[in-house]
Design a protein around this motif. Structure first.
Motif, PDB file in Angstrom:
ATOM      1  N   ALA A   1       7.594 -29.460 -15.848  1.00 38.77           N
ATOM      2  CA  ALA A   1       6.621 -30.451 -15.396  1.00 38.77           C
ATOM      3  C   ALA A   1       7.150 -31.852 -15.727  1.00 38.77           C
ATOM      4  O   ALA A   1       7.828 -32.037 -16.734  1.00 38.77           O
ATOM      5  CB  ALA A   1       5.283 -30.192 -16.084  1.00 38.77           C
ATOM      6  N   PRO A   2       6.867 -32.818 -14.839  1.00 36.61           N
ATOM      7  CA  PRO A   2       5.931 -32.788 -13.705  1.00 36.61           C
ATOM      8  C   PRO A   2       6.526 -32.278 -12.393  1.00 36.61           C
ATOM      9  O   PRO A   2       5.964 -32.533 -11.326  1.00 36.61           O
ATOM     10  CB  PRO A   2       5.506 -34.245 -13.587  1.00 36.61           C
ATOM     11  N   TRP A   3       7.676 -31.602 -12.446  1.00 40.57           N
ATOM     12  CA  TRP A   3       8.255 -30.964 -11.262  1.00 40.57           C
ATOM     13  C   TRP A   3       8.574 -31.967 -10.147  1.00 40.57           C
ATOM     14  O   TRP A   3       8.382 -31.690  -8.973  1.00 40.57           O
ATOM     15  CB  TRP A   3       7.334 -29.865 -10.718  1.00 40.57           C
ATOM     16  N   ASN A   4       9.069 -33.131 -10.514  1.00 39.01           N
ATOM     17  CA  ASN A   4       9.409 -34.140  -9.519  1.00 39.01           C
ATOM     18  C   ASN A   4      10.630 -34.925  -9.996  1.00 39.01           C
ATOM     19  O   ASN A   4      11.412 -34.422 -10.805  1.00 39.01           O
ATOM     20  CB  ASN A   4       8.209 -35.039  -9.203  1.00 39.01           C
ATOM     21  N   SER A   5      10.788 -36.160  -9.551  1.00 36.09           N
ATOM     22  CA  SER A   5      11.974 -36.921  -9.943  1.00 36.09           C
ATOM     23  C   SER A   5      11.909 -37.404 -11.383  1.00 36.09           C
ATOM     24  O   SER A   5      12.890 -37.956 -11.890  1.00 36.09           O
ATOM     25  CB  SER A   5      12.173 -38.117  -9.003  1.00 36.09           C
TER      26      SER A   5
ATOM     27  N   THR B   1       1.410 -23.499  -9.177  1.00 36.82           N
ATOM     28  CA  THR B   1       1.761 -24.900  -9.362  1.00 36.82           C
ATOM     29  C   THR B   1       1.484 -25.688  -8.084  1.00 36.82           C
ATOM     30  O   THR B   1       2.099 -25.417  -7.052  1.00 36.82           O
ATOM     31  CB  THR B   1       3.243 -25.046  -9.735  1.00 36.82           C
ATOM     32  N   PRO B   2       0.573 -26.648  -8.107  1.00 34.64           N
ATOM     33  CA  PRO B   2       0.248 -27.382  -6.883  1.00 34.64           C
ATOM     34  C   PRO B   2       1.397 -28.259  -6.411  1.00 34.64           C
ATOM     35  O   PRO B   2       2.161 -28.791  -7.221  1.00 34.64           O
ATOM     36  CB  PRO B   2      -0.963 -28.229  -7.280  1.00 34.64           C
ATOM     37  N   ASN B   3       1.523 -28.380  -5.117  1.00 35.01           N
ATOM     38  CA  ASN B   3       2.424 -29.313  -4.424  1.00 35.01           C
ATOM     39  C   ASN B   3       3.895 -28.936  -4.450  1.00 35.01           C
ATOM     40  O   ASN B   3       4.711 -29.610  -3.811  1.00 35.01           O
ATOM     41  CB  ASN B   3       2.266 -30.742  -4.956  1.00 35.01           C
ATOM     42  N   VAL B   4       4.294 -27.921  -5.197  1.00 35.28           N
ATOM     43  CA  VAL B   4       5.691 -27.500  -5.211  1.00 35.28           C
ATOM     44  C   VAL B   4       5.783 -26.005  -4.920  1.00 35.28           C
ATOM     45  O   VAL B   4       4.781 -25.293  -4.914  1.00 35.28           O
ATOM     46  CB  VAL B   4       6.398 -27.831  -6.549  1.00 35.28           C
ATOM     47  N   ILE B   5       7.010 -25.542  -4.701  1.00 33.52           N
ATOM     48  CA  ILE B   5       7.238 -24.159  -4.305  1.00 33.52           C
ATOM     49  C   ILE B   5       7.461 -23.298  -5.536  1.00 33.52           C
ATOM     50  O   ILE B   5       8.439 -23.473  -6.263  1.00 33.52           O
ATOM     51  CB  ILE B   5       8.452 -24.064  -3.359  1.00 33.52           C
TER      52      ILE B   5
ATOM     53  N   ARG C   1      13.298 -33.831  -4.777  1.00 31.08           N
ATOM     54  CA  ARG C   1      12.392 -34.233  -5.857  1.00 31.08           C
ATOM     55  C   ARG C   1      11.530 -33.073  -6.338  1.00 31.08           C
ATOM     56  O   ARG C   1      10.379 -33.267  -6.758  1.00 31.08           O
ATOM     57  CB  ARG C   1      11.465 -35.378  -5.406  1.00 31.08           C
ATOM     58  N   SER C   2      12.049 -31.871  -6.271  1.00 34.70           N
ATOM     59  CA  SER C   2      11.223 -30.705  -6.559  1.00 34.70           C
ATOM     60  C   SER C   2      12.092 -29.524  -6.972  1.00 34.70           C
ATOM     61  O   SER C   2      13.302 -29.503  -6.696  1.00 34.70           O
ATOM     62  CB  SER C   2      10.405 -30.322  -5.319  1.00 34.70           C
ATOM     63  N   PRO C   3      11.498 -28.508  -7.615  1.00 34.47           N
ATOM     64  CA  PRO C   3      12.281 -27.341  -8.034  1.00 34.47           C
ATOM     65  C   PRO C   3      13.018 -26.654  -6.898  1.00 34.47           C
ATOM     66  O   PRO C   3      14.093 -26.085  -7.106  1.00 34.47           O
ATOM     67  CB  PRO C   3      11.223 -26.418  -8.653  1.00 34.47           C
ATOM     68  N   SER C   4      12.451 -26.697  -5.702  1.00 36.08           N
ATOM     69  CA  SER C   4      13.066 -25.982  -4.582  1.00 36.08           C
ATOM     70  C   SER C   4      14.188 -26.764  -3.911  1.00 36.08           C
ATOM     71  O   SER C   4      14.724 -26.321  -2.881  1.00 36.08           O
ATOM     72  CB  SER C   4      12.004 -25.600  -3.542  1.00 36.08           C
TER      73      SER C   4
END
Length: 273
Positions: free
Chosen positions: A168-172, A241-245, A55-58
């Motif tokens: 963004a929002p860098w999630n699902s 970017t908070p919460n992601v890598i 659920r993230s870029p990484s």
């Protein structure tokens, strides 16, 4: 140099060696350490909090490192072994060669999902499920149940054509290549394959099924193909970017590798095509 081959091109000896190395990692307990790591990250990776493996870029660099660690573990048993990949746009049927008794075995029984044949069947006595999602200790699958279909080549092309890595929002809920490949949006590639296999592959403990590694080796190959097609489109986000890598931040659980360190797979392995 390690060369990752299409599983359909493996020789009988290459299949035998791959399976034997898996069995040795399982016997030593090292295999289950990988299952535990993946399950832990599935549980902790959420849309609104810190997320690294999913659920993230990484998602893509994290799994690239995860597969590298596993491949090195296999090679510590047998230096000739490389991770094969499963091109599910071609080998789309439960009757495909990877599900034969001489390799991964086939689908599970209707009543309980238990895989009855192949080296990972519980009757063979070498593949007890120790990292469990329930009390059952046998490998489970339900290939293509409910009329499910694997992604097509055209669907893969539609995702490879996306020029932006992530946004963004860098999630699902994100648009862009990464999330469409991971499968939370659009045609759904990676996630759909997990569900098509079913059983353990549809859980956080999906590496309990050895097909996990073949599936993710193909996802990794698709990322490499996307990079080749879009040389001007890099990993995002870059910084702050908070919460992601971000590009140069290190990833748990290793703390020594960033996405930037993993953009080029060729120092570690190549693909047969």
């Amino acid at each position: 140099m390690t060369v990752r081959k299409n599983q359909s091109a493996l020789t009988a000896d290459e299949k035998r060696r791959f399976v034997a190395a898996l069995m040795e990692l399982k016997r030593s307990g090292r295999y289950d350490e990988f299952v535990t790591t993946h399950n832990d990250f599935i549980v902790s990776d959420t849309d609104n909090g810190e997320r690294t493996g999913h659920r993230s870029p990484s998602f893509l660099p994290w799994h690239r490192r995860f597969l590298l660690e596993f491949e090195r573990a296999l090679q510590s048993v047998d230096a000739s072994v490389a991770l094969p990949y499963w091109d599910w746009t071609v080998d789309r049927s439960p009757r495909a060669s990877l599900w034969a008794p001489d390799f991964l075995g086939g689908t599970g029984r209707d009543r309980d999902g238990r895989v009855p044949d192949g080296p990972f069947a519980s009757s063979a006595g070498n593949w007890q499920i120790n990292v469990r999602v329930d009390g059952r200790t046998f490998l489970r699958r339900s290939l293509g149940s409910g009329g499910r279909q694997l992604p097509t080549a055209a669907e893969v092309e539609s995702v490879l054509s996306m020029a932006t890595y992530d946004m963004a929002p860098w999630n699902s809920g994100s648009d862009g290549f990464r999330n469409h490949l991971e499968g939370w949006r659009g045609v759904n590639l990676h996630n759909r394959v997990h569900v098509w296999v079913g059983g353990h592959m549809a859980t956080g403990a999906s590496p309990n099924d050895p097909v996990f590694w073949l599936h993710h080796a193909y996802i990794d190959k698709l990322w490499a193909e996307w990079q080749r097609r879009h040389p001007g489109s890099g990993y995002l986000p870059v910084s702050g970017t908070p919460n992601v890598i971000d590009l140069n931040e290190t990833m748990r659980p290793w703390h020594d590798t960033s996405p930037a360190d993993l953009l080029d797979h060729t120092p570690h392995y190549t693909f047969d095509v």
